[in-house]
Motif scaffolding. Structure first.
Motif, PDB file in Angstrom:
ATOM      1  N   ILE A   1      28.402  33.507  36.483  1.00 40.76           N
ATOM      2  CA  ILE A   1      29.777  33.230  36.040  1.00 40.76           C
ATOM      3  C   ILE A   1      30.033  33.955  34.721  1.00 40.76           C
ATOM      4  CG2 ILE A   1      31.373  31.428  35.282  1.00 40.76           C
ATOM      5  CD1 ILE A   1      29.833  29.508  37.183  1.00 40.76           C
ATOM      6  N   LYS A   2      29.074  33.861  33.804  1.00 43.47           N
ATOM      7  CA  LYS A   2      29.207  34.510  32.503  1.00 43.47           C
ATOM      8  C   LYS A   2      29.346  36.026  32.654  1.00 43.47           C
ATOM      9  CE  LYS A   2      25.801  35.080  29.622  1.00 43.47           C
ATOM     10  NZ  LYS A   2      24.645  34.891  28.798  1.00 43.47           N
ATOM     11  N   SER A   3      28.590  36.621  33.560  1.00 51.46           N
ATOM     12  CA  SER A   3      28.612  38.075  33.728  1.00 51.46           C
ATOM     13  C   SER A   3      29.960  38.570  34.252  1.00 51.46           C
ATOM     14  CB  SER A   3      27.483  38.544  34.647  1.00 51.46           C
ATOM     15  OG  SER A   3      27.748  38.181  35.980  1.00 51.46           O
ATOM     16  N   PHE A   4      30.739  37.691  34.857  1.00 51.48           N
ATOM     17  CA  PHE A   4      32.065  38.051  35.338  1.00 51.48           C
ATOM     18  C   PHE A   4      32.953  38.518  34.174  1.00 51.48           C
ATOM     19  CE2 PHE A   4      36.359  37.302  36.915  1.00 51.48           C
ATOM     20  CZ  PHE A   4      36.277  37.786  38.211  1.00 51.48           C
ATOM     21  N   PHE A   5      32.666  38.018  32.968  1.00 53.96           N
ATOM     22  CA  PHE A   5      33.481  38.321  31.796  1.00 53.96           C
ATOM     23  C   PHE A   5      32.754  39.203  30.776  1.00 53.96           C
ATOM     24  CE2 PHE A   5      34.824  34.263  33.552  1.00 53.96           C
ATOM     25  CZ  PHE A   5      36.173  34.495  33.756  1.00 53.96           C
ATOM     26  N   ASP A   6      31.598  39.783  31.149  1.00 54.23           N
ATOM     27  CA  ASP A   6      30.858  40.587  30.182  1.00 54.23           C
ATOM     28  C   ASP A   6      31.560  41.926  29.943  1.00 54.23           C
ATOM     29  OD1 ASP A   6      30.088  42.394  32.190  1.00 54.23           O
ATOM     30  OD2 ASP A   6      28.071  41.573  32.369  1.00 54.23           O
ATOM     31  N   CYS A   7      31.063  42.687  28.973  1.00 54.79           N
ATOM     32  CA  CYS A   7      31.711  43.936  28.561  1.00 54.79           C
ATOM     33  C   CYS A   7      31.746  44.986  29.665  1.00 54.79           C
ATOM     34  CB  CYS A   7      31.007  44.500  27.330  1.00 54.79           C
ATOM     35  SG  CYS A   7      31.162  43.430  25.904  1.00 54.79           S
TER      36      CYS A   7
ATOM     37  N   ASP B   1      31.531  30.893  47.136  1.00 50.54           N
ATOM     38  CA  ASP B   1      32.647  31.793  47.400  1.00 50.54           C
ATOM     39  C   ASP B   1      33.918  31.295  46.716  1.00 50.54           C
ATOM     40  OD1 ASP B   1      31.072  33.507  48.894  1.00 50.54           O
ATOM     41  OD2 ASP B   1      31.606  32.575  50.806  1.00 50.54           O
ATOM     42  N   ASP B   2      34.120  29.967  46.725  1.00 54.65           N
ATOM     43  CA  ASP B   2      35.322  29.412  46.103  1.00 54.65           C
ATOM     44  C   ASP B   2      35.343  29.674  44.601  1.00 54.65           C
ATOM     45  OD1 ASP B   2      36.231  28.480  48.536  1.00 54.65           O
ATOM     46  OD2 ASP B   2      35.551  26.424  48.218  1.00 54.65           O
ATOM     47  N   VAL B   3      34.195  29.569  43.946  1.00 56.31           N
ATOM     48  CA  VAL B   3      34.138  29.806  42.501  1.00 56.31           C
ATOM     49  C   VAL B   3      34.454  31.268  42.208  1.00 56.31           C
ATOM     50  CG1 VAL B   3      32.677  29.794  40.444  1.00 56.31           C
ATOM     51  CG2 VAL B   3      32.515  27.921  42.087  1.00 56.31           C
ATOM     52  N   ASN B   4      33.861  32.185  42.957  1.00 52.29           N
ATOM     53  CA  ASN B   4      34.138  33.611  42.755  1.00 52.29           C
ATOM     54  C   ASN B   4      35.601  33.932  43.044  1.00 52.29           C
ATOM     55  OD1 ASN B   4      31.620  34.584  41.857  1.00 52.29           O
ATOM     56  ND2 ASN B   4      30.830  34.413  43.929  1.00 52.29           N
ATOM     57  N   GLU B   5      36.154  33.308  44.071  1.00 49.42           N
ATOM     58  CA  GLU B   5      37.570  33.492  44.393  1.00 49.42           C
ATOM     59  C   GLU B   5      38.451  32.967  43.252  1.00 49.42           C
ATOM     60  OE1 GLU B   5      40.432  31.528  47.692  1.00 49.42           O
ATOM     61  OE2 GLU B   5      38.654  32.528  48.502  1.00 49.42           O
ATOM     62  N   PHE B   6      38.068  31.818  42.695  1.00 48.13           N
ATOM     63  CA  PHE B   6      38.807  31.244  41.575  1.00 48.13           C
ATOM     64  C   PHE B   6      38.772  32.170  40.361  1.00 48.13           C
ATOM     65  CE2 PHE B   6      38.582  28.916  37.559  1.00 48.13           C
ATOM     66  CZ  PHE B   6      39.835  28.314  37.553  1.00 48.13           C
ATOM     67  N   LEU B   7      37.583  32.709  40.035  1.00 53.41           N
ATOM     68  CA  LEU B   7      37.442  33.591  38.876  1.00 53.41           C
ATOM     69  C   LEU B   7      38.247  34.880  39.058  1.00 53.41           C
ATOM     70  CD1 LEU B   7      33.644  33.142  38.115  1.00 53.41           C
ATOM     71  CD2 LEU B   7      35.581  32.172  36.844  1.00 53.41           C
ATOM     72  N   THR B   8      38.248  35.412  40.261  1.00 56.64           N
ATOM     73  CA  THR B   8      39.021  36.620  40.556  1.00 56.64           C
ATOM     74  C   THR B   8      40.515  36.348  40.385  1.00 56.64           C
ATOM     75  OG1 THR B   8      37.322  37.402  42.079  1.00 56.64           O
ATOM     76  CG2 THR B   8      39.511  38.365  42.320  1.00 56.64           C
ATOM     77  N   ALA B   9      40.980  35.217  40.906  1.00 55.32           N
ATOM     78  CA  ALA B   9      42.395  34.846  40.763  1.00 55.32           C
ATOM     79  C   ALA B   9      42.745  34.601  39.295  1.00 55.32           C
ATOM     80  CB  ALA B   9      42.702  33.607  41.606  1.00 55.32           C
ATOM     81  N   LEU B  10      41.835  33.978  38.558  1.00 49.63           N
ATOM     82  CA  LEU B  10      42.047  33.716  37.136  1.00 49.63           C
ATOM     83  C   LEU B  10      42.244  35.035  36.384  1.00 49.63           C
ATOM     84  CD1 LEU B  10      41.592  31.433  34.761  1.00 49.63           C
ATOM     85  CD2 LEU B  10      39.442  32.649  34.538  1.00 49.63           C
ATOM     86  N   ALA B  11      41.362  35.994  36.625  1.00 49.18           N
ATOM     87  CA  ALA B  11      41.457  37.295  35.955  1.00 49.18           C
ATOM     88  C   ALA B  11      42.748  38.011  36.341  1.00 49.18           C
ATOM     89  CB  ALA B  11      40.244  38.155  36.302  1.00 49.18           C
ATOM     90  N   PHE B  12      43.129  37.924  37.602  1.00 46.72           N
ATOM     91  CA  PHE B  12      44.350  38.586  38.071  1.00 46.72           C
ATOM     92  C   PHE B  12      45.599  37.904  37.505  1.00 46.72           C
ATOM     93  CE2 PHE B  12      47.857  38.944  41.096  1.00 46.72           C
ATOM     94  CZ  PHE B  12      48.008  40.326  41.140  1.00 46.72           C
ATOM     95  N   ASN B  13      45.677  36.594  37.626  1.00 46.52           N
ATOM     96  CA  ASN B  13      46.875  35.859  37.201  1.00 46.52           C
ATOM     97  C   ASN B  13      47.128  35.955  35.703  1.00 46.52           C
ATOM     98  OD1 ASN B  13      47.371  35.053  39.833  1.00 46.52           O
ATOM     99  ND2 ASN B  13      46.281  33.116  39.598  1.00 46.52           N
ATOM    100  N   HIS B  14      46.069  36.051  34.923  1.00 46.14           N
ATOM    101  CA  HIS B  14      46.219  36.130  33.471  1.00 46.14           C
ATOM    102  C   HIS B  14      46.069  37.557  32.948  1.00 46.14           C
ATOM    103  CE1 HIS B  14      46.582  31.812  32.918  1.00 46.14           C
ATOM    104  NE2 HIS B  14      45.666  31.698  33.857  1.00 46.14           N
ATOM    105  N   LYS B  15      46.015  38.515  33.884  1.00 46.84           N
ATOM    106  CA  LYS B  15      45.952  39.944  33.552  1.00 46.84           C
ATOM    107  C   LYS B  15      44.842  40.257  32.544  1.00 46.84           C
ATOM    108  CE  LYS B  15      50.675  40.390  34.685  1.00 46.84           C
ATOM    109  NZ  LYS B  15      51.900  40.096  34.715  1.00 46.84           N
ATOM    110  N   LEU B  16      43.658  39.692  32.809  1.00 46.97           N
ATOM    111  CA  LEU B  16      42.542  39.839  31.874  1.00 46.97           C
ATOM    112  C   LEU B  16      41.919  41.232  31.888  1.00 46.97           C
ATOM    113  CD1 LEU B  16      40.696  36.424  32.288  1.00 46.97           C
ATOM    114  CD2 LEU B  16      42.382  37.090  30.563  1.00 46.97           C
TER     115      LEU B  16
END
Length: 134
Positions: A53-59, A1-16
């Motif tokens: 983790i990789k699929s979080f950033f897929d097309c 859960d922490d990793v998914n939370e981190f990835l979500t925050a990363l995408a939000f904070n950097h406006k990905l």
């Protein structure tokens, strides 16, 4: 859960999701404990597949980065075989036993532009993007 939370925050904070900062590449470095099946072992002992983790950033999930190279540098164990050092030198392993051989893939970083079994869809896009980014 922490990793998914981190990835979500990363995408939000950097406006990905809309790439508002106009990034031209994504570099993810994962360093930690792993196991067979290409999984990250989290601090609570659970397994998280690197593919997840990789699929979080897929097309499909991150269309804004569709034309950007996505580089994953992954430094985790991928099995239970213990590498041992080259002959002539010796070191002690976890159990205090002497070890003196090594596997051939030690020290390599492999970066692929496509998934195993698939053709490259847009020919030199990955290498051109990498060249321009670097």
């Amino acid at each position: 859960d922490d990793v998914n939370e981190f990835l979500t925050a990363l995408a939000f904070n950097h406006k990905l999701h809309k790439n508002k900062k106009q990034y031209d590449a994504l570099i993810i470095i994962i360093s930690g404990h792993g196991n067979e099946g290409d999984v990250l072992v989290t601090s609570d002992g659970e397994y998280l597949p690197i593919d997840e983790i990789k699929s979080f950033f897929d097309c499909n999930r991150m269309g804004s980065l569709k034309d950007c190279p996505k580089i994953f540098i992954i430094d985790i164990c991928r099995g239970s075989n213990v590498p041992q050092i080259a002959s002539g030198t010796q070191t002690k392993g976890k159990q205090g036993k002497e070890q003196n051989n090594i596997h051939n893939d030690n020290g390599f970083l492999m970066i692929w532009s496509t998934t195993k079994g698939y053709q490259v869809g847009d020919l030199p896009l990955f290498s051109e993007s990498m060249k321009n980014t670097i």
